[in-house]
Motif scaffolding. Structure first.
Motif, mmCIF file in Angstrom:
data_model
loop_
_atom_site.group_PDB
_atom_site.id
_atom_site.type_symbol
_atom_site.label_atom_id
_atom_site.label_comp_id
_atom_site.label_asym_id
_atom_site.label_seq_id
_atom_site.Cartn_x
_atom_site.Cartn_y
_atom_site.Cartn_z
ATOM 1 N N ASN A 99 72.969 33.609 20.486
ATOM 2 C CA ASN A 99 73.067 34.510 21.933
ATOM 3 C C ASN A 99 74.194 35.458 21.755
ATOM 4 O O ASN A 99 73.778 36.623 21.998
ATOM 5 N N LYS A 100 75.192 35.213 20.988
ATOM 6 C CA LYS A 100 76.191 36.193 20.973
ATOM 7 C C LYS A 100 75.736 37.560 20.087
ATOM 8 O O LYS A 100 76.211 38.550 20.214
ATOM 9 N N LEU A 101 74.849 37.180 19.130
ATOM 10 C CA LEU A 101 74.238 38.339 18.263
ATOM 11 C C LEU A 101 73.286 38.994 19.124
ATOM 12 O O LEU A 101 73.374 40.356 18.980
ATOM 13 N N CYS A 102 72.542 38.533 19.649
ATOM 14 C CA CYS A 102 71.590 39.342 20.591
ATOM 15 C C CYS A 102 72.513 40.094 21.595
ATOM 16 O O CYS A 102 72.030 41.037 22.155
ATOM 17 N N GLU A 103 73.404 39.511 22.174
ATOM 18 C CA GLU A 103 74.200 40.200 23.247
ATOM 19 C C GLU A 103 75.027 41.355 22.795
ATOM 20 O O GLU A 103 75.190 42.370 23.466
ATOM 21 N N ALA A 104 75.389 40.998 21.396
ATOM 22 C CA ALA A 104 76.318 42.265 20.772
ATOM 23 C C ALA A 104 75.125 43.484 20.360
ATOM 24 O O ALA A 104 75.389 44.522 20.309
ATOM 25 N N VAL A 105 74.076 43.017 20.041
ATOM 26 C CA VAL A 105 72.830 44.209 20.106
ATOM 27 C C VAL A 105 72.633 45.041 21.165
ATOM 28 O O VAL A 105 72.845 46.363 20.914
ATOM 29 N N ASP A 106 72.863 44.552 22.031
ATOM 30 C CA ASP A 106 72.866 45.297 23.417
ATOM 31 C C ASP A 106 74.200 45.969 23.849
ATOM 32 O O ASP A 106 74.141 47.233 24.134
ATOM 33 N N LYS A 107 75.295 45.466 23.629
ATOM 34 C CA LYS A 107 76.403 45.818 23.923
ATOM 35 C C LYS A 107 76.733 47.270 23.152
ATOM 36 O O LYS A 107 77.136 48.201 23.586
ATOM 37 N N TYR A 108 76.459 47.044 21.592
ATOM 38 C CA TYR A 108 76.582 48.241 20.735
ATOM 39 C C TYR A 108 75.348 49.486 20.791
ATOM 40 O O TYR A 108 75.436 50.130 19.853
ATOM 41 N N HIS A 109 74.296 48.848 21.503
ATOM 42 C CA HIS A 109 73.108 49.603 21.264
ATOM 43 C C HIS A 109 72.560 49.632 19.813
ATOM 44 O O HIS A 109 72.192 50.870 19.412
ATOM 45 N N ALA A 110 72.756 48.720 19.106
ATOM 46 C CA ALA A 110 72.065 48.346 17.725
ATOM 47 C C ALA A 110 70.966 48.997 17.518
ATOM 48 O O ALA A 110 70.094 48.493 18.223
ATOM 49 N N HIS A 111 70.745 49.566 16.448
ATOM 50 C CA HIS A 111 69.370 50.031 16.143
ATOM 51 C C HIS A 111 68.590 48.689 15.259
ATOM 52 O O HIS A 111 67.499 48.579 14.845
ATOM 53 N N MET A 112 69.586 47.907 14.400
ATOM 54 C CA MET A 112 69.160 47.026 13.592
ATOM 55 C C MET A 112 70.165 45.988 13.497
ATOM 56 O O MET A 112 71.281 46.118 13.535
ATOM 57 N N LEU A 113 69.716 44.875 13.409
ATOM 58 C CA LEU A 113 70.346 43.569 13.185
ATOM 59 C C LEU A 113 70.153 43.043 11.995
ATOM 60 O O LEU A 113 69.049 42.609 11.556
ATOM 61 N N VAL A 114 70.985 42.669 11.054
ATOM 62 C CA VAL A 114 71.164 42.024 9.772
ATOM 63 C C VAL A 114 71.450 40.822 9.775
ATOM 64 O O VAL A 114 72.792 40.409 10.094
#
Length: 169
Positions: free
Chosen positions: A112-127
């Motif tokens: 959950n925290k990784l997916c939330e961080a994607v939204d928080k930082y407007h990440a283009h890619m999660l590795v």
């Protein structure tokens, strides 16, 4: 026809692509960080650090101790592990001449925290790294990478460390 201004922008004017890398204290997660740096962020591919079109965010998630388990010893161990992971990540980035990065430590369920961080930082890619568990272990333990691949609001790169291959050229 007039030429668009976007074609005349300098690289430093463009917004950097945000790459979020999940790190824990496993060989697999640090291999995924190494792979990301070697394949996407290598400074030698660019004139200097400012030319790198990526912003690197390293995220470590401390496991939530759960009800009744949040004693001082468990919390101290989680803090110690988080400190070790952050230190290893900083040392790795320093050794690879990566100066533009952030490290964040959160507490909770890593999926959950990784997916939330994607939204928080407007990440283009999660590795994320892959532990290479079989179907049974994944069913029992759950898979962070599988969850993120289905729920993160960006592209997800799952880096799997190759097995040692002997007698291959």
């Amino acid at each position: 026809m007039s030429e668009s201004n976007c074609c005349t922008r300098r690289p430093c004017d463009l917004k950097k692509t945000v790459i979020l890398v999940g790190v824990d204290n496993s060989k697999e997660s640090f291999y995924s960080l190494e792979w990301t740096v070697d394949h996407l962020l290598t400074p030698t591919l660019f004139n200097n650090q400012q030319d790198i079109p990526f912003k690197l965010i390293l995220l470590h998630v401390k496991n939530f101790a759960g009800p009744g388990l949040s004693c001082e010893l468990v919390e101290a161990d989680h803090k110690r592990t988080a400190s070790v992971v952050a230190d290893k990540a900083m040392e790795f980035c320093r050794d690879r001449s990566i100066s533009e990065y952030e490290i964040e430590v959160l507490e909770g369920d890593a999926r959950n925290k990784l997916c939330e961080a994607v939204d928080k930082y407007h990440a283009h890619m999660l590795v994320v790294g892959s532990h290479g568990y079989g179907a049974f272990k994944r069913a029992i333990l759950g898979s962070v990478s599988d969850y993120c691949a289905h729920h993160a609001h960006c592209s997800v790169l799952i880096v799997k460390k190759p097995k040692n291959r002997q007698n291959r050229h």
